[in-house]
Design a protein around this motif. Structure first.
Motif, PDB file in Angstrom:
ATOM      1  N   THR A  54       8.151  -3.375 -34.069  1.00 34.30           N
ATOM      2  CA  THR A  54       7.764  -2.337 -33.094  1.00 34.30           C
ATOM      3  C   THR A  54       8.581  -1.056 -33.246  1.00 34.30           C
ATOM      4  N   ARG A  75       5.618   0.569 -28.168  1.00 32.97           N
ATOM      5  CA  ARG A  75       5.247   0.262 -26.778  1.00 32.97           C
ATOM      6  C   ARG A  75       5.248   1.492 -25.877  1.00 32.97           C
ATOM      7  N   GLU A  96       1.433  -3.099 -30.487  1.00 30.64           N
ATOM      8  CA  GLU A  96       2.785  -2.532 -30.496  1.00 30.64           C
ATOM      9  C   GLU A  96       3.464  -2.637 -31.864  1.00 30.64           C
TER      10      GLU A  96
END
Length: 156
Positions: A15, A21, A73
């Motif tokens: 990620t 995110r 994500e």
């Protein structure tokens, strides 16, 4: 070392430290981060390959952990695809490489659409690698055709 401790690096890598995110457009954010990094420091092919392999493993572990075959994500795949799209191009053409990569990654023409169906981290990475290669080749073709005498070779 326990399995969870040994895999503690997987989610942060997959990620980009949680960057995936932060927004509803994680792929674009990951691509722009990769684009900016590559403008600051040219990324050698061996580094792209290492990030692709390690990112594929991290993506696979994260996907299994979240029980989602392609978690939105996860953006390390966009990093690799963007770097492949930019590889071998002058900085002046980098924005074109980013644009073409994002179009191919979103539209997913053949073979990109087929490769994303591969299982686990391989599928997560493969479609972006294909989109990066496609973007790189399209940009090289466009530059040759319009700026490097390609049309002249046909008509000249």
């Amino acid at each position: 070392m326990s399995s969870s401790l040994g895999n503690a690096w997987c989610t942060p890598l997959a990620t980009l430290g949680g960057l995936g995110r932060l927004t509803a457009m994680p792929g674009t954010v990951g691509s722009v981060a990769a684009f900016l990094a590559a403008l600051l420091v040219p990324i050698p092919l061996w580094a792209i390959a290492v990030v692709a392999v390690v990112g594929g493993i991290a993506s696979d572990v994260h996907a299994r952990r979240t029980e989602n075959p392609d978690p939105p994500e996860v953006v390390v795949d966009e990093v690799v695809g963007t770097w492949i799209a930019m590889f071998g191009h002058a900085p002046a053409n980098a924005l074109g490489a980013l644009f073409l990569f994002r179009v191919l990654d979103i539209v997913k023409p053949f073979p990109v659409c087929t490769l994303e169906r591969l299982p686990g981290g391989v599928g997560i990475m493969a479609d972006d690698i294909a989109a990066g290669v496609g973007a790189n080749l399209i940009l090289h073709g466009f530059l040759w055709l319009f700026l490097r005498g390609g049309f002249a070779s046909f008509f000249g």
